[in-house]
Design a protein around this motif. Sequence first.
Motif, PDB file in Angstrom:
ATOM      1  N   THR A   1       0.827  -1.217   0.000  1.00  9.33           N
ATOM      2  CA  THR A   1       0.000   0.000   0.000  1.00  9.33           C
ATOM      3  C   THR A   1       0.855   1.258   0.000  1.00  9.33           C
ATOM      4  O   THR A   1       0.333   2.360  -0.168  1.00  9.33           O
ATOM      5  CB  THR A   1      -0.919   0.042   1.237  1.00  9.33           C
ATOM      6  N   ARG A   2       2.157   1.089   0.191  1.00  9.72           N
ATOM      7  CA  ARG A   2       3.047   2.226   0.330  1.00  9.72           C
ATOM      8  C   ARG A   2       3.512   2.735  -1.046  1.00  9.72           C
ATOM      9  O   ARG A   2       3.547   1.990  -2.022  1.00  9.72           O
ATOM     10  CB  ARG A   2       4.265   1.846   1.185  1.00  9.72           C
ATOM     11  N   PRO A   3       3.899   4.014  -1.123  1.00 12.49           N
ATOM     12  CA  PRO A   3       4.311   4.591  -2.410  1.00 12.49           C
ATOM     13  C   PRO A   3       5.755   4.234  -2.767  1.00 12.49           C
ATOM     14  O   PRO A   3       6.651   5.085  -2.763  1.00 12.49           O
ATOM     15  CB  PRO A   3       4.143   6.096  -2.171  1.00 12.49           C
ATOM     16  N   THR A   4       5.976   2.959  -3.064  1.00 17.48           N
ATOM     17  CA  THR A   4       7.318   2.486  -3.425  1.00 17.48           C
ATOM     18  C   THR A   4       7.263   1.806  -4.792  1.00 17.48           C
ATOM     19  O   THR A   4       6.193   1.411  -5.264  1.00 17.48           O
ATOM     20  CB  THR A   4       7.853   1.473  -2.391  1.00 17.48           C
ATOM     21  N   ARG A   5       8.418   1.673  -5.413  1.00 16.11           N
ATOM     22  CA  ARG A   5       8.494   0.976  -6.699  1.00 16.11           C
ATOM     23  C   ARG A   5       9.103  -0.416  -6.541  1.00 16.11           C
ATOM     24  O   ARG A   5       9.026  -1.233  -7.443  1.00 16.11           O
ATOM     25  CB  ARG A   5       9.325   1.786  -7.687  1.00 16.11           C
ATOM     26  N   VAL A   6       9.747  -0.662  -5.388  1.00 15.53           N
ATOM     27  CA  VAL A   6      10.404  -1.934  -5.131  1.00 15.53           C
ATOM     28  C   VAL A   6      10.097  -2.369  -3.708  1.00 15.53           C
ATOM     29  O   VAL A   6      10.112  -1.554  -2.781  1.00 15.53           O
ATOM     30  CB  VAL A   6      11.939  -1.820  -5.318  1.00 15.53           C
ATOM     31  N   VAL A   7       9.813  -3.658  -3.534  1.00 14.88           N
ATOM     32  CA  VAL A   7       9.666  -4.249  -2.203  1.00 14.88           C
ATOM     33  C   VAL A   7      10.723  -5.337  -2.062  1.00 14.88           C
ATOM     34  O   VAL A   7      10.877  -6.179  -2.954  1.00 14.88           O
ATOM     35  CB  VAL A   7       8.262  -4.849  -1.983  1.00 14.88           C
TER      36      VAL A   7
END
Length: 560
Positions: free
Chosen positions: A333-339
Motif C-alpha cells: 500500500t506504500r508509495p514504493t516501486r520496489v519491495v
Amino acid sequence: MRILLIASAFNSLTQRVQAELRDARHTVATEVVRDADDVRHAVAGYEPELVVAPMLRTAVPEDVWSRYTCLIVHPGPPGDRGPSSLDRAVAEGRTRWGVTVLQAEAEMDAGDIWASAECTVPSGVAKSDLYRGEVSDAALEAVRSALARFATGSHRPRSQRDLTPTVRPVVRQSERRIDWRSDGTIAVLRTLRAADSQPGVRDELLGAEWYLHGGHLEDQLHGTPGEIVATRAGAICRATVDGAVWIPQLRPVRAPGGRATFKLPATLALGERLPDVPERPAPLELAPERLTYSEIRYRERDGVGYVHFSFPGGAMSTVQCRRLLAAYRYACTRPTRVVVLGGARDFFSNGIHLGVIEAARDSAAEGWANIQAIDDVVEAVLTTTDRLVVAALGGNAAAGGAMLAAAADEVWCRAGTVLNPHYRLMGLPGSELWTYTLPRRVGPEITEALMRDAEPMSAATARRIGLVDRVLPTAPSEFAPRVAELAAALAVDPATHQRLAVKKANRARDEAAEPLASYRDQELAAMHRVLFDPGAPHHALRAAFLRKEPVPGDVRGRRG
C-alpha cells in the motif's frame, strides 16, 4: 579429485562444502557417520583420494587416517582444541575467531595444519548464525587452500608442536546455568547466544525443566528477575536484574526413558503453565533505536519498502505466515516501486513449521492450515504487478522457503547461501506454487532434476540455472547494506517502469493460459493426500527430523 566427506550430520556447513567442491568439479560423495565403524565402511566403499570432515563428532580410527589423508575442519584458530570452541568464543565475547583444517591423528585436534582462515565475530550474533555465516566463509576459504596444497603432492603441513595449545573442553550445563537473581542482561544474553540452537540452556521455569533457545535484548520492560513479564509472537520475555530478555523457543527436558524432544515457540511449549501476562506486540515500523525482539519489521527508504523477517530456524508456522502476509500487504500500500523481502542475515526461510505441526493435537489439520497460509504469501507475491519484488537471501533457504524466494521478480543471494529447492526428503509433494514458478525460472527438465535429486546447491549453481538472479560476494554483515544500494538503484532505474508493464502483461497472459488457482489446487490436492494419510512416510520422516533420530528403515545412504 575424488573426495569423500564424512560428517556427524548433513548440516549447513557439510552441505555448503559438498556443493562448492562439486562446483569446483571435484567428484564428491557425502556419508553421515555415527562411529568408527561407519567411517571404515564409508571409506572402504568409496576409495577416495582424500577424506574431508566438515563437522565430525567421532574420532577417525587409526586404520583409516594412517592410510588416507583425512582433513578435519575445526571451528577454532590454530592451536585451539576441544568440542566447544565456538560456544566459548561467543560466551567470552571474542571479536575475532578462525577455522583450522588439520590432519586427523590419534590426538583430537592435534594434527598437522593444512590451512587456516580468520573471521570476525560481530557483536550480538548468536553461535548458530555465526557458524552459518562468518565461520562458514572462513571454513570454505581454509578448505579450498588445503585442497590446493594437497593437490600439489609436495606440500608439507605445519606441525602444531611449536604452538601452545588452548584446550576448550565441552561446556557442561552447569557452566551454562543462568542465575536470574544476580546475572545481568548482557551476561544472560551471552549465555543464551552461546547455546542458542544446540544444546540450549537448561533451566527451571514454572515448575518444569526446559532448554532455553535464543536470546534477544529488551530495552523497556522490567520485572522480578526470572519471571515472565510479557509475551510476543510466541516468545516469552523474562526479567533480569537490570532489564529483560526475549526467549523465542523452549524445548522440554527429555523424560527418563522418553522420546527425544524438540524446540517449539515458547508460549506453545508452556501451554497451560503460561501465566496471565500481557501480550506486547511490536509495531511493524519500529524506531531504529529500539532494542527489542521482532520477527517482522518494515522500513522504507529511497523508494524501496523492506519487509524484514527472521523466524527461529527459518520455520514459518501458520500464524507467522499470516503475520508476514499482513506485513507484505501493508508494504504494497506504500508509495514504493520496489519491495524487498528477507532478513539482514542468516536463514531466509525453510518453509512450513514442522515442529508446530508435530506438536498439534491434529497434525494433519495444522499442516493443512500451514500449507495454505504460506501459499497465500507466495500467491500475494506472484500477483503483485505494480512494483518489483526482490527476495534477498542473506542465508540459507529450503523447501517452501526456496519457493517463496523463487516467486519474486529477482532473487539476490549472498555468495555463501545454500539452497535446497525440493521436498522429497520430507516425503512431501510440495506446494507454494512451485509447479508454476520453477519451470518458468529453470525449465521443466531442471525442475524435474531438482525434485528428483533433492541435493543442496550453492548460490553460484542456482545463478547458473536461473533460480537466482544475482549473487553478492559479501560478508554476512555487509549483505543488507549492499542490497539497499542495489534496491535503491532499481527503484530509480528508468527501465523499471517498462519492466512493470511487461510483468503485468505476462501475468495476465499466464493467468489466461492457466490460472494460478489451478496450479494451487493441484498441489494442494497432492498435499492433502499425504497430510491426511496416517501411513504416509512424511509423518515418520517429520518426527525423526525434529528429534534427530535415525530415519525410519535406516535410510541414510551415501550422497553422491
